[in-house]
Design an enzyme around this catalytic site. Structure first.
Site, PDB file in Angstrom:
ATOM      1  CB  ALA A  63      72.606  91.434  93.693  1.00  0.00           C
ATOM      2  N   GLY A 108      69.965  91.000  99.123  1.00  0.00           N
ATOM      3  CA  GLY A 108      68.686  91.202  98.456  1.00  0.00           C
ATOM      4  C   GLY A 108      67.715  90.066  98.668  1.00  0.00           C
ATOM      5  CD  GLU A 111      68.210  94.937 100.592  1.00  0.00           C
ATOM      6  OE1 GLU A 111      68.253  96.149 100.812  1.00  0.00           O
ATOM      7  OE2 GLU A 111      68.845  94.390  99.653  1.00  0.00           O
ATOM      8  CD  GLU A 131      73.401  93.826 101.189  1.00  0.00           C
ATOM      9  OE1 GLU A 131      72.394  93.438 100.586  1.00  0.00           O
ATOM     10  OE2 GLU A 131      73.543  93.709 102.433  1.00  0.00           O
TER      11      GLU A 131
END
Length: 257
Positions: A63, A108, A111, A131
């Protein structure tokens, strides 16, 4: 510019994340990923999906942190929902999904690779879930999928300690399945996808369902389900085609039905 570029090669769909410079995710690109997976599920000619990043440096950096700079909880909830829906749709793709990790896979970006069935990384790739370093947490399946693959110890090193891993270390801990030279991840993923096309797509779908069900389902339920789905394959055309092709010493002509 399209955030996700789609190319169909044989029975394989190649999805390329294309949001320079770091192929970051946005609400729109996450919605697009979910849409494309839904469309591919409906396309009976597609047996495999390969996901990679545009350029030579980044697979995906996750992100864009500017999205969370204002501390808006409503925006955070919306983005978390987009991430969850997109990556869960990818995880549930009825065929085989392969991540061709061609560079940095962060947050992300890792992920989405964790949501794939198989991961191939180039030698220079670096993977991390950083994160907590910026006051957040991996909310797109990271805490669960990473732990399922590498165990609690390495999941805690990467998530709680912010430890980055290179391709060789990722291979040794079970985070990825193969390391290739720089520039070779996509070719290696496509070669693996071609092997998928030799398998019955009907069988692949239920085998994948069983493997992933084992993460949460007690074995006392999973084993009877395995037998039930085995018998269910006899309702498909692919079952008779596969057995008869073998007996007749010819290549099977799969119909995915």
């Amino acid at each position: 510019m399209t955030a996700i570029v789609e190319q169909i090669i044989g029975h394989t769909a190649v999805l390329t994340m294309n949001n320079p410079p770091a192929n970051t995710w946005t609400a729109d690109s996450l919605a697009l990923l979910k849409q494309k997976v839904t469309e591919l599920n409906a396309n009976k000619e597609i047996y495999a999906l390969v996901l990679t990043g545009e350029g030579e440096k980044f697979f995906s950096a996750g992100a864009d942190l500017k999205l969370f700079a204002d501390g808006d909880k409503g925006n955070a909830a919306t983005m978390a929902k987009h991430f969850g829906e997109a990556f869960e749709a990818l995880s549930a793709f009825r065929g085989v999904s392969i991540a061709a990790i061609n560079g940095y896979a962060m947050g992300g970006g890792l992920e989405v690779a964790l949501a794939c069935d198989i991961r191939i990384a180039e030698a220079q790739a670096v993977m991390a879930l950083p994160e907590a370093t910026v006051g957040l947490l991996p909310c797109a399946g990271g805490t669960q999928n990473l732990t399922a693959m590498v165990g609690e110890g390495w999941a805690k090193r990467m998530i709680l300690c912010g430890e980055r891993v290179n391709a060789d270390k990722a291979l040794s801990i079970g985070l990825i399945e193969e390391v290739v030279e720089k520039g070779q991840a996509l070719d290696a993923a496509m070669a693996l996808a071609e092997k998928v096309a030799n398998q019955s797509p009907s069988s692949v779908t239920v085998c994948k369902q069983l493997i992933q069900s084992g993460r949460a389902m007690p074995r006392t339920q999973a084993l009877p389900l395995e037998r039930e789905l085995f018998v269910g394959l006899f309702d498909t055309e692919d079952q008779a085609e596969g057995v008869n092709a073998f007996l007749e010493k010819r290549k099977a002509n799969w119909k995915n039905r």
